[in-house]
Write an enzyme that holds these catalytic residues in place. Sequence first.
Site, PDB file in Angstrom:
ATOM      1  CB  SER A 167     -56.693  58.335  43.999  1.00 47.20           C
ATOM      2  OG  SER A 167     -57.151  59.192  42.987  1.00 47.20           O
ATOM      3  CB  THR A 168     -56.320  56.308  39.119  1.00 48.60           C
ATOM      4  OG1 THR A 168     -55.677  57.313  38.336  1.00 48.60           O
ATOM      5  CG2 THR A 168     -57.606  56.838  39.707  1.00 48.60           C
TER       6      THR A 168
END
Length: 198
Positions: free
Chosen positions: A9-10
């Site tokens: 997610s990053t």
Amino acid sequence: MIIGYARKSTHLQDVTHQVDELTKAGCEQIYHEQISRGGSKRAKNGAPELENCLKALREGDTLVVWALDRLGGSLSQVITLLDDLKKRGITFIAIKDRIDTSAPVIGEIYTHLMAIFSNFERNRNIERTRSGLAAARARGRVGGRKPSLSEDDINEMKILLADPEMTVGAVAKRFNVSRMTIYRYTTKGNHSEKINDE
């Protein structure tokens, strides 16, 4: 069939470790994707590979993830997803969290699940905050609250406070700020004025 799902997610995360662990767990097929911040909705545009993974699962299959928070979305979405898997007769395994719904004592598993939900939500909030701060820094913003008074407001405030009849309380009310804010702006730097505190 044992199906795995990996998600990052990053930009700092890498799915390689997750994929390795899913492979060790015996996954025959692995779906993986990058989720951009702001795409928190599990389906539709937020996580198409998770949606494909869920569609591929059949009764008797097993869904394996590295950690519960890899399912993304909100806590309520994760609970709904797990409930849906149970109703469809699909086993769920989260390797890191040691969750395995095929274990004989289902009650204990759900108790364990509930115990980690609070930790899951806390980690999601920390991740969102860090991502938001990183995005703000990238746009040149350093965070913190916007000043409550503009330069024009401060100048007008100083003029008002120069009047011996004017009180700090009245000025604070006029600018819709606290008395402490008035003191802060009238004693900054070398400028310090005697002001009526009535």
